[in-house]
Each structure stands twice: as C-alpha cells, then as structure tokens.
Design a protein around this motif. Structure first.
Motif, PDB file in Angstrom:
ATOM      1  N   ALA A  86       0.824  -1.211   0.000  1.00 49.30           N
ATOM      2  CA  ALA A  86       0.000   0.000   0.000  1.00 49.30           C
ATOM      3  C   ALA A  86       0.857   1.259   0.000  1.00 49.30           C
ATOM      4  N   GLU A  87       2.014   1.215   0.643  1.00 46.20           N
ATOM      5  CA  GLU A  87       2.916   2.366   0.687  1.00 46.20           C
ATOM      6  C   GLU A  87       3.271   2.870  -0.706  1.00 46.20           C
ATOM      7  N   LYS A  88       3.336   1.964  -1.679  1.00 43.54           N
ATOM      8  CA  LYS A  88       3.662   2.355  -3.048  1.00 43.54           C
ATOM      9  C   LYS A  88       2.638   3.329  -3.623  1.00 43.54           C
ATOM     10  N   GLY A  89       1.412   3.283  -3.092  1.00 43.41           N
ATOM     11  CA  GLY A  89       0.375   4.192  -3.574  1.00 43.41           C
ATOM     12  C   GLY A  89       0.641   5.649  -3.240  1.00 43.41           C
ATOM     13  N   LEU A  90       1.609   5.910  -2.359  1.00 38.28           N
ATOM     14  CA  LEU A  90       1.975   7.296  -2.050  1.00 38.28           C
ATOM     15  C   LEU A  90       2.827   7.917  -3.138  1.00 38.28           C
ATOM     16  N   SER A  91       3.467   7.094  -3.957  1.00 37.72           N
ATOM     17  CA  SER A  91       4.407   7.615  -4.949  1.00 37.72           C
ATOM     18  C   SER A  91       4.030   7.303  -6.396  1.00 37.72           C
ATOM     19  N   ARG A  92       3.071   6.403  -6.601  1.00 32.75           N
ATOM     20  CA  ARG A  92       2.677   6.066  -7.977  1.00 32.75           C
ATOM     21  C   ARG A  92       1.295   5.445  -7.981  1.00 32.75           C
ATOM     22  N   ALA A  93       0.706   5.353  -9.171  1.00 29.03           N
ATOM     23  CA  ALA A  93      -0.575   4.671  -9.317  1.00 29.03           C
ATOM     24  C   ALA A  93      -0.366   3.164  -9.191  1.00 29.03           C
ATOM     25  N   PHE A  94      -1.366   2.477  -8.662  1.00 31.55           N
ATOM     26  CA  PHE A  94      -1.275   1.026  -8.579  1.00 31.55           C
ATOM     27  C   PHE A  94      -1.350   0.418  -9.974  1.00 31.55           C
ATOM     28  N   ARG A  95      -0.719  -0.757 -10.125  1.00 27.79           N
ATOM     29  CA  ARG A  95      -0.548  -1.394 -11.432  1.00 27.79           C
ATOM     30  C   ARG A  95      -1.115  -2.813 -11.400  1.00 27.79           C
ATOM     31  N   VAL A 152      -2.940  -1.007   9.836  1.00 25.72           N
ATOM     32  CA  VAL A 152      -2.837  -0.191   8.617  1.00 25.72           C
ATOM     33  C   VAL A 152      -3.052   1.283   8.948  1.00 25.72           C
ATOM     34  N   ALA A 153      -4.061   1.576   9.744  1.00 22.45           N
ATOM     35  CA  ALA A 153      -4.344   2.961  10.125  1.00 22.45           C
ATOM     36  C   ALA A 153      -3.208   3.553  10.940  1.00 22.45           C
ATOM     37  N   ALA A 154      -2.613   2.763  11.813  1.00 23.81           N
ATOM     38  CA  ALA A 154      -1.510   3.254  12.638  1.00 23.81           C
ATOM     39  C   ALA A 154      -0.310   3.656  11.788  1.00 23.81           C
ATOM     40  N   TYR A 155      -0.157   3.023  10.630  1.00 22.00           N
ATOM     41  CA  TYR A 155       0.924   3.376   9.720  1.00 22.00           C
ATOM     42  C   TYR A 155       0.494   4.428   8.693  1.00 22.00           C
ATOM     43  N   HIS A 156      -0.681   5.036   8.905  1.00 22.72           N
ATOM     44  CA  HIS A 156      -1.174   6.152   8.083  1.00 22.72           C
ATOM     45  C   HIS A 156      -1.434   5.748   6.633  1.00 22.72           C
ATOM     46  N   LEU A 157      -1.878   4.518   6.400  1.00 21.13           N
ATOM     47  CA  LEU A 157      -2.053   4.048   5.028  1.00 21.13           C
ATOM     48  C   LEU A 157      -3.467   3.561   4.725  1.00 21.13           C
ATOM     49  N   ALA A 158      -4.448   4.012   5.508  1.00 21.60           N
ATOM     50  CA  ALA A 158      -5.821   3.573   5.248  1.00 21.60           C
ATOM     51  C   ALA A 158      -6.297   3.956   3.846  1.00 21.60           C
ATOM     52  N   PRO A 159      -6.085   5.200   3.364  1.00 17.39           N
ATOM     53  CA  PRO A 159      -6.583   5.556   2.015  1.00 17.39           C
ATOM     54  C   PRO A 159      -5.943   4.714   0.920  1.00 17.39           C
ATOM     55  N   GLU A 160      -4.642   4.501   0.988  1.00 18.92           N
ATOM     56  CA  GLU A 160      -3.951   3.745  -0.057  1.00 18.92           C
ATOM     57  C   GLU A 160      -4.341   2.271  -0.022  1.00 18.92           C
ATOM     58  N   THR A 161      -4.489   1.716   1.171  1.00 20.42           N
ATOM     59  CA  THR A 161      -4.885   0.312   1.274  1.00 20.42           C
ATOM     60  C   THR A 161      -6.296   0.116   0.744  1.00 20.42           C
ATOM     61  N   ALA A 162      -7.185   1.033   1.065  1.00 21.10           N
ATOM     62  CA  ALA A 162      -8.557   0.944   0.559  1.00 21.10           C
ATOM     63  C   ALA A 162      -8.577   1.035  -0.960  1.00 21.10           C
ATOM     64  N   ALA A 163      -7.802   1.965  -1.520  1.00 18.90           N
ATOM     65  CA  ALA A 163      -7.758   2.113  -2.976  1.00 18.90           C
ATOM     66  C   ALA A 163      -7.187   0.865  -3.645  1.00 18.90           C
ATOM     67  N   GLY A 193     -11.405   8.530   6.119  1.00 17.24           N
ATOM     68  CA  GLY A 193     -11.683   9.946   6.334  1.00 17.24           C
ATOM     69  C   GLY A 193     -10.792  10.599   7.371  1.00 17.24           C
ATOM     70  N   PRO A 194     -10.643  10.007   8.563  1.00 14.87           N
ATOM     71  CA  PRO A 194      -9.764  10.609   9.565  1.00 14.87           C
ATOM     72  C   PRO A 194      -8.313  10.765   9.100  1.00 14.87           C
ATOM     73  N   GLU A 195      -7.811   9.804   8.330  1.00 17.67           N
ATOM     74  CA  GLU A 195      -6.428   9.928   7.857  1.00 17.67           C
ATOM     75  C   GLU A 195      -6.296  11.053   6.834  1.00 17.67           C
ATOM     76  N   LEU A 196      -7.262  11.167   5.938  1.00 17.16           N
ATOM     77  CA  LEU A 196      -7.209  12.263   4.972  1.00 17.16           C
ATOM     78  C   LEU A 196      -7.318  13.610   5.675  1.00 17.16           C
ATOM     79  N   HIS A 197      -8.135  13.683   6.704  1.00 16.88           N
ATOM     80  CA  HIS A 197      -8.268  14.925   7.482  1.00 16.88           C
ATOM     81  C   HIS A 197      -6.938  15.235   8.187  1.00 16.88           C
ATOM     82  N   ARG A 198      -6.304  14.219   8.740  1.00 22.25           N
ATOM     83  CA  ARG A 198      -5.026  14.431   9.421  1.00 22.25           C
ATOM     84  C   ARG A 198      -3.981  14.984   8.462  1.00 22.25           C
ATOM     85  N   ARG A 199      -3.940  14.422   7.246  1.00 21.73           N
ATOM     86  CA  ARG A 199      -2.955  14.889   6.262  1.00 21.73           C
ATOM     87  C   ARG A 199      -3.217  16.345   5.865  1.00 21.73           C
ATOM     88  N   THR A 200      -4.467  16.686   5.724  1.00 19.96           N
ATOM     89  CA  THR A 200      -4.806  18.058   5.330  1.00 19.96           C
ATOM     90  C   THR A 200      -4.318  19.064   6.359  1.00 19.96           C
TER      91      THR A 200
END
Length: 340
Positions: free
Chosen positions: A190-199, A223-234, A260-267
C-alpha cells in the motif's frame, strides 16, 4: 492466480494466444518472467530460448533469496515488500521483482551490507539518497550486470534505513515495520500508492495475499496506525474488480471508517516537507572498514557525502551538478585527504 487472469489484467484477448500475452508483458522489465512461469505451469509449448530465459529468471530469484538470507545473518538487514510477497505466490510462479529491497536496523548495518555486496559482486553503480538531517535516513541502491546484460534485468539491491519513507510531507517516515508477515506485506504494498498509481502487478500481489487469513479489525488498526488507510482501501478496491479478496474483503470493510480521519489528518498536518538529496558519484574509494556511518562535509550550497565505499556530491534530487561543481568538489576531497 492463473494465465486467464494475466490475459485479463494485461488486456489481451485469449484468442491471440500465449505469444501475444508474452509480447504485451514485455512492456515491463519483470512481468515476462511471471508470464513464462505461468505458461510453464500449464504445460504450454515453449522453445529453447524461452526455457533458457525462464531458467535464468528462476536463478535470479534464487540469488535474491540467498542474498537476503546471507545479509540478514551477517548484518541484520531484512527483506521488505518484494521477496516476502513472492513467498505468498503459488508454487512455481515467479513474482515480478525488479529489485531486492532490504531495510536496515541502522546506518551501520546498511553500510556493512553494502560493503559485502561490493566485495562479492562486480558492482557498477552505487546510488545514494539521503532524507532529512536529524534523524537522517539513507537509501543505497547497488547494481551489477545480469548473466546476459543485454537481455535480462540487472541485479539491483536497494537498502534503506527507513522501512516506509512516506510521502516526504504529510505521511511521515516510519523507520520500523513490525506486524505479522502478511500484514507487513499489505502495508509495504500500500505504501507504493503514495508515490505512484497502482498497477496490474499490484493486483497480482493482492491475489496472492488474499489466500491468507487476515483478522479484519486488527489488520485495519495496524494499517491505520501506519497512516495508510486511504492507499490500502484504494488498492483493495482496484483488486476487487479483478480477483476475489477473500479475508481481505473484511479488512476493506473495516477500513472504511479509517480513511476519512487519515485524509483529514494529512490536510492539517504541520510537518515541514523533506527534500531528498541525491548523491552524484565523485569517486569510489578503498573500503573504509572502520567507518560505521557516512560523513557530511559542508560544500558551497550542497554537501560532500563521504561513505565507507565511495564519495558523493550531495544536492537536492532536482539539481544536477555542473561539471564545474564536480571538479571543485573533487578538489575539496583531495584537500580533505591531505588533512586526514
């Protein structure tokens, strides 16, 4: 996970046959070996050259696995992402793996591993990137030729003191990754989703992991503790369109409340963005066996990075040093040599 799935993911009409599937896979450096191994498992007819290519690919995968075992025993580094994920693939299938990725528990362990590689193999490139100041994280990529350097991907080992580098802004560097093996694989993927589109290859990884048991609440919490909920869901949403998610379906459902909470935290994150600094090679050196860490020396608007195996001009990754800067940096190194 079979050849039918590969036809689907690579958007190839099965009627076009395995030769067209392999041709399409060659747009990637590593997908051909997954296709060849899948065809071999299904006893599809192939000639001498294809069998030889597959044999070299298996040897390469075995070499990576042996390297990881040896370096783990001698230096404490451990594999992350590619090699562990390969262990979840069905027997005989070669996971696409462009590089052996290793995480080091310290900078000293990282350089010990690099020294072992450069003394054991005909290394031609040693790429260095530094992130941050205090603490400082270092990534080193060591490259040497394949058996057939014109046809096969070269051997590439990437070592990093940060297990998860984040996005250099709102998602912080997380130096350590500690969870069950399969959960670590999901997080690293999931971490890869921070730097590129999934393939398509990421879908194949999910298909391999989906054969394993996952506890939904516990996995989603990690997953949430590592701040990757949005990428894992995607990632799981993409995979669900192509393969059954198995026990990962429960993880995806549970993750919904974490996105939602992770996206809010990042913002609202107040972290200062980190600028990676890339090392331009100035010279290879006699191995400095008594050095545990690299040394930084101020140099104009950049820095000189002196490591146990080579010296570099360190500057922001977007800046390419001029020939004049290169010459001046080498002169500064010679001055440093004379003083030491």
């Amino acid at each position: 996970m079979n050849t039918d799935l590969l036809y689907h993911l690579l958007d190839v009409d099965p009627a076009a046959g395995p030769a067209e599937l392999l041709r399409r896979a060659r747009t990637s450096r590593s997908l051909p070996y997954l296709v060849l191994s899948s065809l071999a498992r299904e006893d599809i007819r192939m000639g001498e050259h294809a069998r030889a290519e597959l044999c070299r690919a298996r040897d390469r995968a075995d070499r990576y696995a042996q390297l990881a075992r040896d370096l783990s025993r001698s230096t404490g580094v451990r594999p992350i992402r590619g090699l562990p994920l390969a262990g979840y693939y069905p027997p005989g299938l070669l996971r696409p793996q462009g590089a052996l990725e290793l995480v080091a528990p310290s900078e000293a362990a990282l350089w010990q591993a690099v020294i072992r590689l450069v003394t054991a193999y005909p290394v031609e490139d040693i790429d260095v990137t530094v992130i941050g100041e205090r603490p400082r994280h270092t990534a080193v990529t060591v490259v040497w030729p394949a058996e057939d350097p014109l046809v096969d991907p070269w051997f590439r080992v990437r070592l990093d003191t940060a297990a998860l580098p984040g996005d250099l802004a709102a998602v912080p560097v997380r130096p350590f990754l500690a969870a069950d093996d399969r959960v670590e694989c999901l997080i690293a993927l999931a971490e890869k989703g921070l730097s590129r589109a999934f393939r398509p290859r990421d879908v194949l990884d999910v298909a391999a992991l989906a054969r394993q048991p996952f506890e939904p609440v516990e996995t989603a919490a990690v997953v949430a503790a590592y701040h990757l909920a949005p990428e894992t869901a995607a990632l799981l949403d993409l995979a669900a369109a192509h393969v059954p998610l198995g026990s990962l379906a429960g993880v995806r459902t549970t993750l919904e409340s974490e996105v939602g909470p992770e996206l809010h935290r990042r913002t609202h994150a107040a972290a200062r963005p980190l600028v990676p600094r890339h090392g331009t090679l100035l010279r290879r050196t006699v191995i400095r066996h008594d050095w545990d860490e690299a040394r930084l020396l101020p140099f104009d608007d950049a820095a000189l990075l002196l490591t146990p195996i080579a010296d570099y001009l360190l500057a922001p990754a977007a800046d390419r040093p001029t020939s004049g800067q290169h010459t001046t940096a080498l002169a500064a190194l010679h001055t440093w040599d004379a003083l030491c």
